[in-house]
Motif scaffolding. Structure first.
Motif, PDB file in Angstrom:
ATOM      1  N   GLY A  83     -96.000  46.527  35.776  1.00 53.83           N
ATOM      2  CA  GLY A  83     -94.832  46.319  36.638  1.00 53.83           C
ATOM      3  C   GLY A  83     -94.927  45.086  37.497  1.00 53.83           C
ATOM      4  N   CYS A  84     -95.680  44.098  37.078  1.00 55.14           N
ATOM      5  CA  CYS A  84     -95.789  42.856  37.840  1.00 55.14           C
ATOM      6  C   CYS A  84     -94.592  41.964  37.531  1.00 55.14           C
ATOM      7  N   SER A  85     -94.335  41.047  38.432  1.00 57.84           N
ATOM      8  CA  SER A  85     -93.365  39.996  38.144  1.00 57.84           C
ATOM      9  C   SER A  85     -93.798  38.747  38.887  1.00 57.84           C
ATOM     10  N   ASN A  86     -93.615  37.615  38.227  1.00 54.67           N
ATOM     11  CA  ASN A  86     -93.944  36.324  38.825  1.00 54.67           C
ATOM     12  C   ASN A  86     -95.409  36.270  39.273  1.00 54.67           C
ATOM     13  N   VAL A  87     -96.316  36.558  38.365  1.00 54.21           N
ATOM     14  CA  VAL A  87     -97.755  36.535  38.644  1.00 54.21           C
ATOM     15  C   VAL A  87     -98.202  35.092  38.837  1.00 54.21           C
ATOM     16  N   LYS A  88     -99.071  34.883  39.802  1.00 61.54           N
ATOM     17  CA  LYS A  88     -99.626  33.559  40.064  1.00 61.54           C
ATOM     18  C   LYS A  88    -101.148  33.654  40.023  1.00 61.54           C
ATOM     19  N   VAL A  89    -101.771  32.649  39.444  1.00 63.65           N
ATOM     20  CA  VAL A  89    -103.227  32.569  39.391  1.00 63.65           C
ATOM     21  C   VAL A  89    -103.625  31.278  40.087  1.00 63.65           C
ATOM     22  N   SER A  90    -104.540  31.402  41.025  1.00 63.57           N
ATOM     23  CA  SER A  90    -104.977  30.244  41.796  1.00 63.57           C
ATOM     24  C   SER A  90    -106.451  29.986  41.546  1.00 63.57           C
ATOM     25  N   LEU A  91    -106.764  28.750  41.212  1.00 62.79           N
ATOM     26  CA  LEU A  91    -108.142  28.311  41.057  1.00 62.79           C
ATOM     27  C   LEU A  91    -108.518  27.593  42.346  1.00 62.79           C
ATOM     28  N   GLN A  92    -109.526  28.122  43.053  1.00 66.25           N
ATOM     29  CA  GLN A  92    -109.875  27.610  44.375  1.00 66.25           C
ATOM     30  C   GLN A  92    -111.362  27.309  44.470  1.00 66.25           C
ATOM     31  N   ASP A  93    -111.750  26.759  45.599  1.00 68.09           N
ATOM     32  CA  ASP A  93    -113.159  26.480  45.912  1.00 68.09           C
ATOM     33  C   ASP A  93    -113.820  25.639  44.825  1.00 68.09           C
ATOM     34  N   ASP A  94    -113.171  24.531  44.510  1.00 68.49           N
ATOM     35  CA  ASP A  94    -113.707  23.620  43.481  1.00 68.49           C
ATOM     36  C   ASP A  94    -113.966  24.334  42.164  1.00 68.49           C
ATOM     37  N   GLY A  95    -113.068  25.240  41.791  1.00 73.41           N
ATOM     38  CA  GLY A  95    -113.170  25.928  40.521  1.00 73.41           C
ATOM     39  C   GLY A  95    -114.111  27.111  40.499  1.00 73.41           C
ATOM     40  N   ARG A  96    -114.600  27.551  41.649  1.00 74.60           N
ATOM     41  CA  ARG A  96    -115.543  28.674  41.691  1.00 74.60           C
ATOM     42  C   ARG A  96    -114.864  30.016  41.974  1.00 74.60           C
ATOM     43  N   THR A  97    -113.601  30.002  42.361  1.00 79.18           N
ATOM     44  CA  THR A  97    -112.894  31.242  42.704  1.00 79.18           C
ATOM     45  C   THR A  97    -111.558  31.294  41.982  1.00 79.18           C
ATOM     46  N   ILE A  98    -111.274  32.431  41.364  1.00 87.74           N
ATOM     47  CA  ILE A  98    -109.947  32.682  40.786  1.00 87.74           C
ATOM     48  C   ILE A  98    -109.308  33.812  41.582  1.00 87.74           C
ATOM     49  N   LYS A  99    -108.096  33.570  42.047  1.00 88.13           N
ATOM     50  CA  LYS A  99    -107.327  34.615  42.722  1.00 88.13           C
ATOM     51  C   LYS A  99    -106.075  34.867  41.907  1.00 88.13           C
ATOM     52  N   VAL A 100    -105.753  36.154  41.722  1.00 82.60           N
ATOM     53  CA  VAL A 100    -104.549  36.551  40.999  1.00 82.60           C
ATOM     54  C   VAL A 100    -103.616  37.216  42.000  1.00 82.60           C
ATOM     55  N   PHE A 101    -102.413  36.710  42.094  1.00 83.74           N
ATOM     56  CA  PHE A 101    -101.418  37.251  43.011  1.00 83.74           C
ATOM     57  C   PHE A 101    -100.427  38.064  42.200  1.00 83.74           C
ATOM     58  N   LEU A 102    -100.395  39.365  42.452  1.00 84.09           N
ATOM     59  CA  LEU A 102     -99.511  40.274  41.732  1.00 84.09           C
ATOM     60  C   LEU A 102     -98.331  40.621  42.617  1.00 84.09           C
ATOM     61  N   TYR A 103     -97.173  40.292  42.174  1.00 83.58           N
ATOM     62  CA  TYR A 103     -95.963  40.670  42.883  1.00 83.58           C
ATOM     63  C   TYR A 103     -95.305  41.766  42.077  1.00 83.58           C
ATOM     64  N   THR A 104     -95.091  42.917  42.684  1.00 86.80           N
ATOM     65  CA  THR A 104     -94.526  44.055  41.984  1.00 86.80           C
ATOM     66  C   THR A 104     -93.014  43.947  41.959  1.00 86.80           C
ATOM     67  N   MET A 105     -92.440  44.320  40.822  1.00 87.14           N
ATOM     68  CA  MET A 105     -90.987  44.330  40.699  1.00 87.14           C
ATOM     69  C   MET A 105     -90.398  45.280  41.720  1.00 87.14           C
ATOM     70  N   PHE A 106     -89.220  44.948  42.237  1.00 89.60           N
ATOM     71  CA  PHE A 106     -88.566  45.823  43.200  1.00 89.60           C
ATOM     72  C   PHE A 106     -88.213  47.141  42.545  1.00 89.60           C
ATOM     73  N   GLN A 107     -88.470  48.228  43.261  1.00 86.84           N
ATOM     74  CA  GLN A 107     -88.070  49.526  42.783  1.00 86.84           C
ATOM     75  C   GLN A 107     -86.583  49.710  43.049  1.00 86.84           C
ATOM     76  N   GLN A 108     -85.941  50.435  42.162  1.00 87.71           N
ATOM     77  CA  GLN A 108     -84.525  50.710  42.379  1.00 87.71           C
ATOM     78  C   GLN A 108     -84.397  51.717  43.499  1.00 87.71           C
ATOM     79  N   LYS A 109     -83.221  51.746  44.082  1.00 84.27           N
ATOM     80  CA  LYS A 109     -82.945  52.695  45.158  1.00 84.27           C
ATOM     81  C   LYS A 109     -83.236  54.102  44.688  1.00 84.27           C
TER      82      LYS A 109
END
Length: 112
Positions: A83-109
């Motif tokens: 149920g992710c949407s618009n996932v972002k992956v960030s490479l940080q710390d001179d390539g030593r760290t990977i961060k994955v940002f999970l944005y969850t799709m909005f739930q319906q009312k």
């Protein structure tokens, strides 16, 4: 107290009738839903599909179509998120760290 609005006995100095309090509750609910819709629209509009090189050297890669993220280790799946949407992956710390940002799709009312 419900909906963060006072009951008549909670704030007698306001001198509000029950009907006025009910109207405030109704307006608050409408404004809250209006705000949610505006935020949804802005998020959809601003979903970036371009990759970004940050000034500090970090790199942000966008995956707007990804709906599932899995992390695999020696023993198989370590983490699965649907149920992710618009996932972002960030490479940080001179390539030593990977961060994955999970944005969850909005739930319906709930009442839909």
């Amino acid at each position: 107290m419900t909906n963060n609005l006072p009951e008549p006995d909670d704030a007698p100095w306001l001198n509000l009738s029950q009907e006025e309090i009910n109207q405030l509750r109704y307006n608050k609910q409408n404004l809250t839903e209006y705000g949610r819709e505006k935020i949804r629209a802005l998020m959809l509009k601003s979903q970036m599909t371009e990759d970004i090189q940050q000034p500090n050297g970090d790199f942000l890669k966008n995956y707007p179509d990804v709906t599932r993220v899995e992390v695999i280790g020696n023993d198989g799946r370590e983490f699965v998120h649907y149920g992710c949407s618009n996932v972002k992956v960030s490479l940080q710390d001179d390539g030593r760290t990977i961060k994955v940002f999970l944005y969850t799709m909005f739930q319906q009312k709930e009442n839909d």
